[in-house]
Design a protein around this motif. Structure first.
Motif, PDB file in Angstrom:
ATOM      1  N   LEU A   2     -35.441  15.599  -9.123  1.00 19.54           N
ATOM      2  CA  LEU A   2     -35.918  14.461  -9.924  1.00 19.54           C
ATOM      3  C   LEU A   2     -36.965  13.696 -10.172  1.00 19.54           C
ATOM      4  O   LEU A   2     -38.093  13.904  -9.689  1.00 19.54           O
ATOM      5  N   GLU A   3     -36.643  12.437 -11.839  1.00 22.88           N
ATOM      6  CA  GLU A   3     -37.683  11.943 -11.993  1.00 22.88           C
ATOM      7  C   GLU A   3     -37.418  11.079 -10.754  1.00 22.88           C
ATOM      8  O   GLU A   3     -36.883  10.023 -10.711  1.00 22.88           O
ATOM      9  N   LEU A   4     -39.128   9.673 -10.348  1.00 21.10           N
ATOM     10  CA  LEU A   4     -39.251   9.028  -9.657  1.00 21.10           C
ATOM     11  C   LEU A   4     -38.155   7.710 -10.391  1.00 21.10           C
ATOM     12  O   LEU A   4     -37.380   7.385  -9.891  1.00 21.10           O
ATOM     13  N   ASP A   5     -38.369   7.482 -11.569  1.00 17.35           N
ATOM     14  CA  ASP A   5     -38.284   5.793 -12.292  1.00 17.35           C
ATOM     15  C   ASP A   5     -36.786   5.570 -11.655  1.00 17.35           C
ATOM     16  O   ASP A   5     -35.733   4.578 -11.884  1.00 17.35           O
ATOM     17  N   PRO A   6     -35.368   6.983 -13.009  1.00 14.65           N
ATOM     18  CA  PRO A   6     -34.489   7.031 -12.578  1.00 14.65           C
ATOM     19  C   PRO A   6     -33.826   6.784 -10.879  1.00 14.65           C
ATOM     20  O   PRO A   6     -33.012   6.140 -10.775  1.00 14.65           O
ATOM     21  N   LEU A   7     -34.689   7.452  -9.986  1.00 14.81           N
ATOM     22  CA  LEU A   7     -33.996   7.848  -8.734  1.00 14.81           C
ATOM     23  C   LEU A   7     -34.336   5.773  -7.908  1.00 14.81           C
ATOM     24  O   LEU A   7     -33.293   5.117  -7.577  1.00 14.81           O
ATOM     25  N   LEU A   8     -35.551   5.312  -8.476  1.00 14.99           N
ATOM     26  CA  LEU A   8     -35.844   3.482  -7.703  1.00 14.99           C
ATOM     27  C   LEU A   8     -34.543   2.915  -8.467  1.00 14.99           C
ATOM     28  O   LEU A   8     -34.677   1.832  -8.246  1.00 14.99           O
ATOM     29  N   GLU A   9     -34.684   2.739 -10.276  1.00 16.05           N
ATOM     30  CA  GLU A   9     -34.028   2.266 -10.809  1.00 16.05           C
ATOM     31  C   GLU A   9     -31.889   1.810  -9.965  1.00 16.05           C
ATOM     32  O   GLU A   9     -31.398   1.716  -9.220  1.00 16.05           O
TER      33      GLU A   9
END
Length: 64
Positions: A2-9
């Motif tokens: 997973l990409e980090l930014d979409p997960l953090l969002e």
């Protein structure tokens, strides 16, 4: 992976909903930092996620 930014969002959206908040943001270090000492105070933090209750980004890319 997973990409980090979409997960953090997604995490921030869930937290805002859970606490019935209006706005949330998360600041992270760009590089790993020591846990204590003067270097920690000098390390720059960067806003990685800033979201509102409508699940929208609050900061534009220019503001980061």
């Amino acid at each position: 992976m997973l990409e980090l930014d979409p997960l953090l969002e997604r995490i921030m959206d869930a937290l805002i909903e859970f606490v019935n908040g209006e706005l949330g943001f998360l600041m992270l270090y760009d590089e790993p930092q020591p846990r204590t000492g003067p270097a920690l105070r000098d390390a720059p933090l960067r806003v990685r996620v800033a979201r509102n209750m409508a699940r929208e980004d609050v900061l534009s890319a220019d503001a980061e």
